[in-house]
Scaffold this motif. Sequence first.
Motif, PDB file in Angstrom:
ATOM      1  N   ARG A 109       0.823  -1.212   0.000  1.00 33.74           N
ATOM      2  CA  ARG A 109       0.000   0.000   0.000  1.00 33.74           C
ATOM      3  C   ARG A 109       0.858   1.262   0.000  1.00 33.74           C
ATOM      4  O   ARG A 109       0.341   2.361  -0.071  1.00 33.74           O
ATOM      5  CB  ARG A 109      -0.878   0.064   1.248  1.00 33.74           C
ATOM      6  CG  ARG A 109      -2.066  -0.798   1.229  1.00 33.74           C
ATOM      7  CD  ARG A 109      -2.880  -0.459   2.474  1.00 33.74           C
ATOM      8  NE  ARG A 109      -3.792  -1.508   2.809  1.00 33.74           N
ATOM      9  CZ  ARG A 109      -4.327  -1.678   3.997  1.00 33.74           C
ATOM     10  NH1 ARG A 109      -4.034  -0.844   4.986  1.00 33.74           N
ATOM     11  NH2 ARG A 109      -5.148  -2.654   4.227  1.00 33.74           N
ATOM     12  N   GLY A 110       2.165   1.094   0.175  1.00 36.94           N
ATOM     13  CA  GLY A 110       3.048   2.244   0.262  1.00 36.94           C
ATOM     14  C   GLY A 110       3.242   2.742   1.680  1.00 36.94           C
ATOM     15  O   GLY A 110       3.852   3.778   1.904  1.00 36.94           O
ATOM     16  N   GLN A 111       2.739   2.000   2.661  1.00 38.66           N
ATOM     17  CA  GLN A 111       2.878   2.382   4.061  1.00 38.66           C
ATOM     18  C   GLN A 111       4.076   1.636   4.644  1.00 38.66           C
ATOM     19  O   GLN A 111       3.944   0.721   5.440  1.00 38.66           O
ATOM     20  CB  GLN A 111       1.586   2.064   4.805  1.00 38.66           C
ATOM     21  CG  GLN A 111       0.411   2.891   4.321  1.00 38.66           C
ATOM     22  CD  GLN A 111      -0.885   2.470   4.949  1.00 38.66           C
ATOM     23  OE1 GLN A 111      -1.439   1.448   4.578  1.00 38.66           O
ATOM     24  NE2 GLN A 111      -1.375   3.261   5.901  1.00 38.66           N
ATOM     25  N   LYS A 112       5.254   2.073   4.228  1.00 39.31           N
ATOM     26  CA  LYS A 112       6.483   1.366   4.569  1.00 39.31           C
ATOM     27  C   LYS A 112       6.833   1.448   6.054  1.00 39.31           C
ATOM     28  O   LYS A 112       7.300   0.485   6.640  1.00 39.31           O
ATOM     29  CB  LYS A 112       7.610   1.870   3.691  1.00 39.31           C
ATOM     30  CG  LYS A 112       7.377   1.513   2.223  1.00 39.31           C
ATOM     31  CD  LYS A 112       8.428   2.101   1.338  1.00 39.31           C
ATOM     32  CE  LYS A 112       8.339   1.681  -0.097  1.00 39.31           C
ATOM     33  NZ  LYS A 112       7.096   1.475  -0.704  1.00 39.31           N
ATOM     34  N   ALA A 113       6.601   2.591   6.658  1.00 39.02           N
ATOM     35  CA  ALA A 113       6.914   2.729   8.088  1.00 39.02           C
ATOM     36  C   ALA A 113       6.056   1.777   8.916  1.00 39.02           C
ATOM     37  O   ALA A 113       6.559   1.125   9.839  1.00 39.02           O
ATOM     38  CB  ALA A 113       6.698   4.169   8.539  1.00 39.02           C
ATOM     39  N   GLU A 114       4.781   1.669   8.568  1.00 36.26           N
ATOM     40  CA  GLU A 114       3.887   0.765   9.284  1.00 36.26           C
ATOM     41  C   GLU A 114       4.328  -0.683   9.095  1.00 36.26           C
ATOM     42  O   GLU A 114       4.322  -1.481  10.034  1.00 36.26           O
ATOM     43  CB  GLU A 114       2.443   0.935   8.797  1.00 36.26           C
ATOM     44  CG  GLU A 114       1.791   2.226   9.233  1.00 36.26           C
ATOM     45  CD  GLU A 114       2.078   3.405   8.310  1.00 36.26           C
ATOM     46  OE1 GLU A 114       3.000   3.322   7.459  1.00 36.26           O
ATOM     47  OE2 GLU A 114       1.384   4.422   8.450  1.00 36.26           O
ATOM     48  N   SER A 115       4.734  -1.005   7.883  1.00 32.50           N
ATOM     49  CA  SER A 115       5.201  -2.359   7.580  1.00 32.50           C
ATOM     50  C   SER A 115       6.422  -2.721   8.425  1.00 32.50           C
ATOM     51  O   SER A 115       6.465  -3.782   9.058  1.00 32.50           O
ATOM     52  CB  SER A 115       5.548  -2.455   6.090  1.00 32.50           C
ATOM     53  OG  SER A 115       6.128  -3.687   5.797  1.00 32.50           O
ATOM     54  N   LEU A 116       7.394  -1.834   8.441  1.00 31.57           N
ATOM     55  CA  LEU A 116       8.614  -2.103   9.205  1.00 31.57           C
ATOM     56  C   LEU A 116       8.358  -2.089  10.709  1.00 31.57           C
ATOM     57  O   LEU A 116       9.010  -2.808  11.459  1.00 31.57           O
ATOM     58  CB  LEU A 116       9.705  -1.103   8.828  1.00 31.57           C
ATOM     59  CG  LEU A 116      10.220  -1.252   7.390  1.00 31.57           C
ATOM     60  CD1 LEU A 116      11.209  -0.152   7.076  1.00 31.57           C
ATOM     61  CD2 LEU A 116      10.833  -2.617   7.158  1.00 31.57           C
ATOM     62  N   TYR A 117       7.409  -1.296  11.145  1.00 33.98           N
ATOM     63  CA  TYR A 117       7.028  -1.292  12.556  1.00 33.98           C
ATOM     64  C   TYR A 117       6.494  -2.667  12.956  1.00 33.98           C
ATOM     65  O   TYR A 117       6.833  -3.189  14.021  1.00 33.98           O
ATOM     66  CB  TYR A 117       5.983  -0.206  12.800  1.00 33.98           C
ATOM     67  CG  TYR A 117       5.556  -0.082  14.239  1.00 33.98           C
ATOM     68  CD1 TYR A 117       6.330   0.618  15.152  1.00 33.98           C
ATOM     69  CD2 TYR A 117       4.374  -0.669  14.683  1.00 33.98           C
ATOM     70  CE1 TYR A 117       5.935   0.744  16.467  1.00 33.98           C
ATOM     71  CE2 TYR A 117       3.972  -0.550  16.003  1.00 33.98           C
ATOM     72  CZ  TYR A 117       4.761   0.152  16.888  1.00 33.98           C
ATOM     73  OH  TYR A 117       4.368   0.269  18.192  1.00 33.98           O
ATOM     74  N   LEU A 118       5.658  -3.271  12.105  1.00 35.94           N
ATOM     75  CA  LEU A 118       5.131  -4.605  12.403  1.00 35.94           C
ATOM     76  C   LEU A 118       6.239  -5.654  12.407  1.00 35.94           C
ATOM     77  O   LEU A 118       6.234  -6.563  13.237  1.00 35.94           O
ATOM     78  CB  LEU A 118       4.037  -4.984  11.401  1.00 35.94           C
ATOM     79  CG  LEU A 118       2.740  -4.199  11.511  1.00 35.94           C
ATOM     80  CD1 LEU A 118       1.793  -4.588  10.390  1.00 35.94           C
ATOM     81  CD2 LEU A 118       2.091  -4.398  12.872  1.00 35.94           C
ATOM     82  N   VAL A 119       7.192  -5.528  11.489  1.00 33.94           N
ATOM     83  CA  VAL A 119       8.328  -6.466  11.466  1.00 33.94           C
ATOM     84  C   VAL A 119       9.148  -6.326  12.745  1.00 33.94           C
ATOM     85  O   VAL A 119       9.523  -7.319  13.370  1.00 33.94           O
ATOM     86  CB  VAL A 119       9.217  -6.241  10.220  1.00 33.94           C
ATOM     87  CG1 VAL A 119      10.484  -7.070  10.290  1.00 33.94           C
ATOM     88  CG2 VAL A 119       8.438  -6.572   8.953  1.00 33.94           C
ATOM     89  N   ALA A 120       9.418  -5.073  13.154  1.00 40.93           N
ATOM     90  CA  ALA A 120      10.181  -4.841  14.388  1.00 40.93           C
ATOM     91  C   ALA A 120       9.416  -5.364  15.594  1.00 40.93           C
ATOM     92  O   ALA A 120      10.005  -5.949  16.516  1.00 40.93           O
ATOM     93  CB  ALA A 120      10.467  -3.349  14.552  1.00 40.93           C
ATOM     94  N   THR A 121       8.095  -5.186  15.591  1.00 37.05           N
ATOM     95  CA  THR A 121       7.263  -5.681  16.694  1.00 37.05           C
ATOM     96  C   THR A 121       7.330  -7.194  16.767  1.00 37.05           C
ATOM     97  O   THR A 121       7.503  -7.768  17.853  1.00 37.05           O
ATOM     98  CB  THR A 121       5.801  -5.227  16.505  1.00 37.05           C
ATOM     99  OG1 THR A 121       5.775  -3.802  16.451  1.00 37.05           O
ATOM    100  CG2 THR A 121       4.931  -5.712  17.647  1.00 37.05           C
TER     101      THR A 121
END
Length: 168
Positions: A109-121
């Motif tokens: 969706r282009g929401q890269k920060a949210e994506s990486l936040y979930l990976v870090a979580t």
Amino acid sequence: MTILKQLLDEKQMTVKECFMASRVPYFTVSDLVHGKTKISNASCGVLYKLSRTLGVSMEYLIESDPGFVPKESWDNFRSNTYHQIKDMGDRKFIRWLVDRKKPFVYWNRGQKAESLYLVATADYLCRLNALPKREEFDELGNISWKSSNFHRMRSWRNTTAYIKKRIW
């Protein structure tokens, strides 16, 4: 049939008449009407001019686009993630992320920060619960910070510290 095509038909206007009345370039109007360009990709100026010409709101045009997905605020996203972890529990949350491939959904969706936040979580929760690291998200975890513009997240360490603070 696109929403613009429907509106033009209702007003009995052609693409040329719309272009002349709105002062939006002809090929821009044509691409939007024929679905070659998504309405959500049009500039605010184009949407404003088209909405005035067609007698509808800009929001109506954008929300009528089939590809439109409303984006929640960063604070809401983090809060919702925290509450999901709290409600589901660590292990179920990780399983939910993996099963639904949520980081990839946000990435696409282009929401890269949210994506990486979930990976870090997920990475933090795996370490917290002595679980093996999830390899499903490795390709997202190896993204170069220099090649992307993540203005909301300073580093993995800050993100992990934030998660740790919220969970404890």
